[in-house]
Design a protein around this motif. Sequence first.
Motif, PDB file in Angstrom:
ATOM      1  N   TRP A  80       9.876  -3.575   5.730  1.00 31.24           N
ATOM      2  CA  TRP A  80       9.468  -2.382   4.983  1.00 31.24           C
ATOM      3  C   TRP A  80       8.658  -1.441   5.873  1.00 31.24           C
ATOM      4  O   TRP A  80       8.876  -0.220   5.882  1.00 31.24           O
ATOM      5  CB  TRP A  80       8.667  -2.806   3.753  1.00 31.24           C
ATOM      6  CG  TRP A  80       7.968  -1.707   3.022  1.00 31.24           C
ATOM      7  CD1 TRP A  80       6.642  -1.403   3.082  1.00 31.24           C
ATOM      8  CD2 TRP A  80       8.556  -0.764   2.117  1.00 31.24           C
ATOM      9  NE1 TRP A  80       6.350  -0.335   2.270  1.00 31.24           N
ATOM     10  CE2 TRP A  80       7.507   0.076   1.664  1.00 31.24           C
ATOM     11  CE3 TRP A  80       9.836  -0.544   1.648  1.00 31.24           C
ATOM     12  CZ2 TRP A  80       7.725   1.110   0.761  1.00 31.24           C
ATOM     13  CZ3 TRP A  80      10.054   0.486   0.751  1.00 31.24           C
ATOM     14  CH2 TRP A  80       9.012   1.307   0.316  1.00 31.24           C
ATOM     15  N   PHE A  81       7.755  -1.991   6.644  1.00 30.82           N
ATOM     16  CA  PHE A  81       6.866  -1.164   7.460  1.00 30.82           C
ATOM     17  C   PHE A  81       7.555  -0.677   8.736  1.00 30.82           C
ATOM     18  O   PHE A  81       7.386   0.475   9.141  1.00 30.82           O
ATOM     19  CB  PHE A  81       5.597  -1.952   7.797  1.00 30.82           C
ATOM     20  CG  PHE A  81       4.798  -2.332   6.583  1.00 30.82           C
ATOM     21  CD1 PHE A  81       4.017  -1.403   5.925  1.00 30.82           C
ATOM     22  CD2 PHE A  81       4.874  -3.616   6.066  1.00 30.82           C
ATOM     23  CE1 PHE A  81       3.295  -1.739   4.784  1.00 30.82           C
ATOM     24  CE2 PHE A  81       4.154  -3.969   4.933  1.00 30.82           C
ATOM     25  CZ  PHE A  81       3.369  -3.027   4.288  1.00 30.82           C
TER      26      PHE A  81
ATOM     27  N   PRO B 163       5.865  -2.220  -6.637  1.00 29.93           N
ATOM     28  CA  PRO B 163       5.218  -1.009  -6.123  1.00 29.93           C
ATOM     29  C   PRO B 163       5.250  -0.990  -4.598  1.00 29.93           C
ATOM     30  O   PRO B 163       5.118  -2.034  -3.948  1.00 29.93           O
ATOM     31  CB  PRO B 163       3.783  -1.130  -6.642  1.00 29.93           C
ATOM     32  CG  PRO B 163       3.828  -2.138  -7.745  1.00 29.93           C
ATOM     33  CD  PRO B 163       4.949  -3.073  -7.413  1.00 29.93           C
ATOM     34  N   ASP B 164       5.414   0.186  -4.043  1.00 31.40           N
ATOM     35  CA  ASP B 164       5.456   0.287  -2.580  1.00 31.40           C
ATOM     36  C   ASP B 164       4.217  -0.296  -1.935  1.00 31.40           C
ATOM     37  O   ASP B 164       4.296  -0.940  -0.877  1.00 31.40           O
ATOM     38  CB  ASP B 164       5.624   1.751  -2.163  1.00 31.40           C
ATOM     39  CG  ASP B 164       7.004   2.308  -2.501  1.00 31.40           C
ATOM     40  OD1 ASP B 164       7.869   1.524  -2.950  1.00 31.40           O
ATOM     41  OD2 ASP B 164       7.198   3.526  -2.318  1.00 31.40           O
ATOM     42  N   ASP B 165       3.057  -0.106  -2.549  1.00 34.78           N
ATOM     43  CA  ASP B 165       1.816  -0.558  -1.922  1.00 34.78           C
ATOM     44  C   ASP B 165       1.605  -2.068  -2.050  1.00 34.78           C
ATOM     45  O   ASP B 165       0.656  -2.616  -1.484  1.00 34.78           O
ATOM     46  CB  ASP B 165       0.605   0.197  -2.475  1.00 34.78           C
ATOM     47  CG  ASP B 165       0.412   0.023  -3.982  1.00 34.78           C
ATOM     48  OD1 ASP B 165       1.173  -0.768  -4.593  1.00 34.78           O
ATOM     49  OD2 ASP B 165      -0.490   0.669  -4.543  1.00 34.78           O
ATOM     50  N   ALA B 166       2.500  -2.747  -2.767  1.00 34.74           N
ATOM     51  CA  ALA B 166       2.404  -4.197  -2.887  1.00 34.74           C
ATOM     52  C   ALA B 166       3.263  -4.923  -1.859  1.00 34.74           C
ATOM     53  O   ALA B 166       3.081  -6.114  -1.623  1.00 34.74           O
ATOM     54  CB  ALA B 166       2.811  -4.642  -4.291  1.00 34.74           C
ATOM     55  N   ARG B 167       4.189  -4.217  -1.252  1.00 35.65           N
ATOM     56  CA  ARG B 167       5.144  -4.868  -0.352  1.00 35.65           C
ATOM     57  C   ARG B 167       4.456  -5.346   0.924  1.00 35.65           C
ATOM     58  O   ARG B 167       3.542  -4.703   1.435  1.00 35.65           O
ATOM     59  CB  ARG B 167       6.297  -3.916  -0.023  1.00 35.65           C
ATOM     60  CG  ARG B 167       7.157  -3.598  -1.246  1.00 35.65           C
ATOM     61  CD  ARG B 167       8.406  -2.806  -0.898  1.00 35.65           C
ATOM     62  NE  ARG B 167       9.206  -2.557  -2.087  1.00 35.65           N
ATOM     63  CZ  ARG B 167      10.105  -3.409  -2.581  1.00 35.65           C
ATOM     64  NH1 ARG B 167      10.343  -4.544  -1.945  1.00 35.65           N
ATOM     65  NH2 ARG B 167      10.781  -3.127  -3.680  1.00 35.65           N
ATOM     66  N   GLU B 168       4.938  -6.492   1.437  1.00 37.19           N
ATOM     67  CA  GLU B 168       4.350  -7.095   2.629  1.00 37.19           C
ATOM     68  C   GLU B 168       5.358  -7.389   3.722  1.00 37.19           C
ATOM     69  O   GLU B 168       4.959  -7.703   4.848  1.00 37.19           O
ATOM     70  CB  GLU B 168       3.617  -8.389   2.254  1.00 37.19           C
ATOM     71  CG  GLU B 168       2.410  -8.178   1.359  1.00 37.19           C
ATOM     72  CD  GLU B 168       1.491  -9.381   1.339  1.00 37.19           C
ATOM     73  OE1 GLU B 168       1.681 -10.312   2.158  1.00 37.19           O
ATOM     74  OE2 GLU B 168       0.555  -9.384   0.515  1.00 37.19           O
TER      75      GLU B 168
END
Length: 560
Positions: free
Chosen positions: A424-425, A415-420
Amino acid sequence: MTSDWWRTAAIYQIYPRSFADANGDGMGDLAGITSRLDDLQELGIDAIWLSPFFTSPQRDAGYDVADYCDVDPRFGALADFDAMLAEAHARGIRVIIDLVPNHSSDEHEWFQAALAAGPGSAERARYLFRDGRGPAGDEPPNNWESVFGGPAWTRVAEADGTPGQWYLHLFDSSQPDFDWTNDEVREEFRDILRFWLDRGVDGFRVDVAHGMIKADGLPDYTPPADGGSMGGGAAVTAGVPLEPEISSEPGDLAPYWGQDGVHDIYRDWRKLLDEYPGERILAAEAWVDPLPRVANWVRPDEMHQAFNFAYLETPWDAAALRHVIDASLDAFGSVGAPSTWVLSNHDVVRHATRLSVTEANPQGHGLGSRSKGLPEYEAGLRRARAATALMLALPGSAYLYQGEELGLPEVIDLPDDAREDPTWFRTNGERYGRDGCRVPIPWEADAPSYGFGPSEASWLPQPAQWRELARDRQRGTDGSTLELYRSLLRLRREHDLGSGAVEWLPGFRDDVLALRNGDVIAVANTGASPVELPSGDVLLASEALTGRTLPGDTTAWLRA
């Protein structure tokens, strides 16, 4: 434990966050590593390499170090490290740790002192602070881009609140680059090396070993659009036959990669390591081309190993593989060093996926649900097993990345909201980054978090596929990837393949590689149609054989 162990060692990379969690908080730790050492001994490796476990705000998974001589509480304490080291040594397993000398965390006490001290201070001289360009100094000192995307410079506010100088960060803005022309920086890292050597570590994998020294004047530079994020070669489409650019003529280097001055640093470090007993080693992460240039890192008075990224980036194609193997043996052999083979690590798409991807995927970009050219799992795994069997038949040292012995693929549906990953950011989701190869690995199919820890917690979500790939499902199962790796490592050791030499065998199709190393013949079929094996008892095969017929995407070992 013999001398020069590093020339032939099979070394297993542990990414501590994702290996084993002893306390159930969802993040791996040092006590978790200790609890799984028996499994690694059973696998048959000679050493482990640990990615960073030092005190860190974890903006880049520990590669942003705030204290180089202490353990981050997430991973335990120095006592936990000492216990793990002792238990590993008791099993005949050496321990290599990561060292991150190009940059620190912005929470390191030195950088905080630099911010407080102001322009022209001795504190700022430890880092690369520069005045900006333009009438008001509001433009960066040059046009360099961060490895993670976006500008490589960030402007600070001075003590009086006015916009001030800029500092260089080749990676995230939380990772300011040290100025390695500063003697104080050099002495600090000598002390850091001694701290860990005195505790008994067997060596260091040096992060960004081709960085640290920047070209005089910090000139503008625009990298190739299709280049990997860490330098090195152009993008590789792993499923398409491409011959990598391997020549003896060095090309242009970025002004922040591979500058000659880095070699003075490693000559100094080598002298320091040679003061200690037991063959302590330095292993270089140096993403530079061509291979003869990489060999500069492993000259007799410098480092011991350099990762063979040209090999890692070579597609599953017989001609390209033969080319890179020959070039590697020539380049490293010319300076008396072993080639150090590798197919996966924490910075690249796992080779159980990468070798069957059919679209270009530069290093560091990662894969996700919107990526093109993704393979089916079984097709990717088949190539990965065959590729590992070929790699472990080669002389020299080999690195394995945790979970590849289970056949783990890249996790592309995070999930996109799990990426660290900072990539990505910093690219606003344009690049997925490296989270997909860092998902915590499975140990027991029916345990919480598939045995990663005692709770369901997992810092990155684990896919349901992990259940069937768990180590306990594969242990003792004929044909499993785990048992294939155990057999490969056992036979590699029994036949002393690490100390051997490559002799190519003629008489095969262009899509088939056949080599002899000592009393073992390895035949790798990179094509789709089967081929008949030569005479000799079959020692193992990466897939089931029908008689003496070697299927496509399969490697077999025979007794010569």
